[in-house]
Scaffold this active site. Structure first.
Site, PDB file in Angstrom:
ATOM      1  CE  LYS A   1      -2.055  -1.188   3.917  1.00 43.71           C
ATOM      2  NZ  LYS A   1      -1.288  -2.405   4.213  1.00 43.71           N
TER       3      LYS A   1
ATOM      4  NE  ARG B   1      -4.901  -0.277   9.239  1.00 41.68           N
ATOM      5  CZ  ARG B   1      -3.626  -0.550   9.139  1.00 41.68           C
ATOM      6  NH1 ARG B   1      -3.148  -1.666   9.628  1.00 41.68           N
ATOM      7  NH2 ARG B   1      -2.806   0.291   8.579  1.00 41.68           N
TER       8      ARG B   1
ATOM      9  NE  ARG C   1       7.882  -2.135   6.223  1.00 45.18           N
ATOM     10  CZ  ARG C   1       6.579  -1.955   6.391  1.00 45.18           C
ATOM     11  NH1 ARG C   1       5.835  -1.494   5.416  1.00 45.18           N
ATOM     12  NH2 ARG C   1       6.022  -2.273   7.535  1.00 45.18           N
TER      13      ARG C   1
ATOM     14  NE  ARG D   1       6.198   0.070  10.356  1.00 48.91           N
ATOM     15  CZ  ARG D   1       5.076  -0.001   9.638  1.00 48.91           C
ATOM     16  NH1 ARG D   1       4.978   0.612   8.473  1.00 48.91           N
ATOM     17  NH2 ARG D   1       4.048  -0.699  10.076  1.00 48.91           N
TER      18      ARG D   1
ATOM     19  NE  ARG E   1       2.381  -4.772  11.246  1.00 47.90           N
ATOM     20  CZ  ARG E   1       3.407  -4.500  10.435  1.00 47.90           C
ATOM     21  NH1 ARG E   1       4.635  -4.851  10.789  1.00 47.90           N
ATOM     22  NH2 ARG E   1       3.212  -3.874   9.312  1.00 47.90           N
TER      23      ARG E   1
HETATM   24  P1  AP5 Z   1       4.904  -1.505   1.888  1.00 42.35           P
HETATM   25  O1  AP5 Z   1       4.525  -0.714   0.685  1.00 42.35           O
HETATM   26  O2  AP5 Z   1       5.651  -0.809   2.957  1.00 42.35           O
HETATM   27  O3  AP5 Z   1       3.617  -2.290   2.456  1.00 42.35           O
HETATM   28  P2  AP5 Z   1       2.323  -1.764   3.227  1.00 42.35           P
HETATM   29  O4  AP5 Z   1       1.148  -2.473   2.658  1.00 42.35           O
HETATM   30  O5  AP5 Z   1       2.287  -0.261   3.219  1.00 42.35           O
HETATM   31  O6  AP5 Z   1       2.649  -2.345   4.656  1.00 42.35           O
HETATM   32  P3  AP5 Z   1       2.605  -1.709   6.117  1.00 42.35           P
HETATM   33  O7  AP5 Z   1       3.357  -2.629   7.007  1.00 42.35           O
HETATM   34  O8  AP5 Z   1       3.070  -0.284   6.120  1.00 42.35           O
HETATM   35  O9  AP5 Z   1       1.110  -1.799   6.411  1.00 42.35           O
HETATM   36  P4  AP5 Z   1       0.456  -1.911   7.769  1.00 42.35           P
HETATM   37  O10 AP5 Z   1      -0.937  -1.778   7.326  1.00 42.35           O
HETATM   38  O11 AP5 Z   1       0.754  -3.053   8.606  1.00 42.35           O
HETATM   39  O12 AP5 Z   1       1.161  -0.729   8.606  1.00 42.35           O
HETATM   40  P5  AP5 Z   1       0.698   0.727   8.982  1.00 42.35           P
HETATM   41  O13 AP5 Z   1       1.891   1.569   9.059  1.00 42.35           O
HETATM   42  O14 AP5 Z   1      -0.448   1.157   8.154  1.00 42.35           O
HETATM   43  O15 AP5 Z   1       5.751  -2.780   1.369  1.00 42.35           O
HETATM   44  C1  AP5 Z   1       6.281  -3.720   2.292  1.00 42.35           C
HETATM   45  C2  AP5 Z   1       7.665  -4.194   1.819  1.00 42.35           C
HETATM   46  O16 AP5 Z   1       7.534  -4.910   0.584  1.00 42.35           O
HETATM   47  C3  AP5 Z   1       8.671  -3.051   1.518  1.00 42.35           C
HETATM   48  O17 AP5 Z   1       9.945  -3.482   1.904  1.00 42.35           O
HETATM   49  C4  AP5 Z   1       8.593  -2.869  -0.006  1.00 42.35           C
HETATM   50  O18 AP5 Z   1       9.809  -2.396  -0.535  1.00 42.35           O
HETATM   51  C5  AP5 Z   1       8.282  -4.307  -0.465  1.00 42.35           C
HETATM   52  N1  AP5 Z   1       7.432  -4.341  -1.660  1.00 42.35           N
HETATM   53  C6  AP5 Z   1       6.320  -3.582  -1.923  1.00 42.35           C
HETATM   54  N2  AP5 Z   1       5.777  -3.929  -3.098  1.00 42.35           N
HETATM   55  C7  AP5 Z   1       6.556  -4.945  -3.605  1.00 42.35           C
HETATM   56  C8  AP5 Z   1       6.504  -5.749  -4.801  1.00 42.35           C
HETATM   57  N3  AP5 Z   1       5.551  -5.570  -5.732  1.00 42.35           N
HETATM   58  N4  AP5 Z   1       7.451  -6.697  -4.960  1.00 42.35           N
HETATM   59  C9  AP5 Z   1       8.429  -6.879  -4.020  1.00 42.35           C
HETATM   60  N5  AP5 Z   1       8.530  -6.160  -2.875  1.00 42.35           N
HETATM   61  C10 AP5 Z   1       7.599  -5.206  -2.672  1.00 42.35           C
HETATM   62  O19 AP5 Z   1       0.126   0.481  10.449  1.00 42.35           O
HETATM   63  C11 AP5 Z   1       0.979   0.184  11.527  1.00 42.35           C
HETATM   64  C12 AP5 Z   1       0.188   0.042  12.801  1.00 42.35           C
HETATM   65  O20 AP5 Z   1      -0.516   1.274  13.080  1.00 42.35           O
HETATM   66  C13 AP5 Z   1      -0.909  -1.024  12.806  1.00 42.35           C
HETATM   67  O21 AP5 Z   1      -0.399  -2.298  13.123  1.00 42.35           O
HETATM   68  C14 AP5 Z   1      -1.840  -0.472  13.914  1.00 42.35           C
HETATM   69  O22 AP5 Z   1      -1.314  -0.725  15.203  1.00 42.35           O
HETATM   70  C15 AP5 Z   1      -1.785   1.024  13.681  1.00 42.35           C
HETATM   71  N6  AP5 Z   1      -2.839   1.472  12.757  1.00 42.35           N
HETATM   72  C16 AP5 Z   1      -2.659   2.009  11.515  1.00 42.35           C
HETATM   73  N7  AP5 Z   1      -3.835   2.281  10.943  1.00 42.35           N
HETATM   74  C17 AP5 Z   1      -4.803   1.903  11.832  1.00 42.35           C
HETATM   75  C18 AP5 Z   1      -6.211   1.903  11.785  1.00 42.35           C
HETATM   76  N8  AP5 Z   1      -6.894   2.345  10.708  1.00 42.35           N
HETATM   77  N9  AP5 Z   1      -6.891   1.440  12.877  1.00 42.35           N
HETATM   78  C19 AP5 Z   1      -6.228   1.018  13.970  1.00 42.35           C
HETATM   79  N10 AP5 Z   1      -4.888   0.955  14.057  1.00 42.35           N
HETATM   80  C20 AP5 Z   1      -4.169   1.398  12.996  1.00 42.35           C
END
Ligand code: AP5
Ligand code: ZN
Length: 213
Positions: free
Chosen positions: A13, A88, A126, A159, A170
């Site tokens: 994402k 979510r 990552r 992270r 997660r």
């Molecule tokens: P990346 O693009 O970073 O993936 P992502 O989907 O953004 O993953 P996140 O871990 O950031 O999502 P998340 O939803 O767990 O975390 P968030 O910060 O939102 O790609 C991942 C890796 O793969 C990278 O190394 C990239 O280079 C590689 N990659 C990407 N595409 C690729 C491809 N096509 N081929 C190969 N490699 C590839 O949330 C963190 C925490 O915040 C949550 O756990 C929760 O505690 C809290 N939180 C956030 N939002 C909410 C909410 N709405 N409600 C409640 N709690 C929340």
């Protein structure tokens, strides 16, 4: 244009959000990144969010909804948005629907599908730029210079919630809490699914086609 990006942790994402938003002429926002920004500024919300995020569980709906609605309602974002990681939960989806109903609601939900083994490989390898938050991967998309961001020369870090045991939690929480929200949007006609296990550029092309189609 109002677009939601959904998909499990590590599905890509964050990798895609900014370029998709640029193409649409709107801003992208990640709820996780808003929380990390509060942590960097050491606010009360940042400290509260950390206690949940470090365990890999969701931050409570009340504070999450308030924070994202403030961003959406900021007049500088009136052209629309690309939401990464919100909603979510059912409560978050209902709050968003109610907030933007008068504007015509959500235009498109793009769901990025990636297998669990691949998610674990991606998250545990990552690295993120401390300065501009660009994600890299030790094997799949390494920086040109070890430990340094290609775009801004910022320092790369892992992270706290990308450690193997937290990654497993997660993914479990996502399956329990967010899969039903994906199904909710799937039942409406606005969700499109893309294969997230292609090269980054191909995933981006598929997402653009899903948004315009
Ligand atoms: P990346 O693009 O970073 O993936 P992502 O989907 O953004 O993953 P996140 O871990 O950031 O999502 P998340 O939803 O767990 O975390 P968030 O910060 O939102 O790609 C991942 C890796 O793969 C990278 O190394 C990239 O280079 C590689 N990659 C990407 N595409 C690729 C491809 N096509 N081929 C190969 N490699 C590839 O949330 C963190 C925490 O915040 C949550 O756990 C929760 O505690 C809290 N939180 C956030 N939002 C909410 C909410 N709405 N409600 C409640 N709690 C929340
Ligand atoms: Zn950078």
């Amino acid at each position: 244009m109002r677009v939601i990006l959904m998909g499990p942790p590590g599905s890509g994402k964050g990798t895609q959000a900014t370029s998709i938003a640029d193409d649409l002429g709107v801003d992208a926002v990640s709820s996780g990144e808003l929380f990390r920004d509060h942590q960097r500024r050491d606010t009360e919300l940042g400290r509260l969010a950390r206690s949940y995020m470090d365990q890999g569980v969701y931050v409570p709906d009340g504070v999450t909804i308030k924070m994202v609605m403030e961003w959406i309602n900021d007049p500088v974002h009136s052209a629309g948005f690309v939401l990464d990681g919100f909603p979510r939960t059912h409560a978050q989806a209902e709050a968003l629907d109610a907030e933007i109903k008068s504007l015509g609601g959500v235009d498109r939900v793009v769901f990025i599908k990636v297998s669990e083994d691949e998610l674990i490989r991606r998250l545990t390898g990552r690295l993120i730029c401390r300065n501009c938050q660009t994600p890299y991967h030790l094997l799949f998309s390494p920086p040109a210079t070890k430990g340094m961001c290609d775009k801004c020369e910022g320092e790369l870090y892992q992270r706290d919630d990308d450690k193997a045991d937290v990654v497993t939690t997660r993914i479990q929480i996502y399956n329990q809490e967010t899969e039903p929200v994906v199904d909710y949007y799937r039942r409406s006609s606005i969700l499109r699914e893309v294969d997230g296990e292609q090269a980054v550029e191909d995933v981006g092309k598929a997402m653009n086609a899903a948004i315009s189609g």
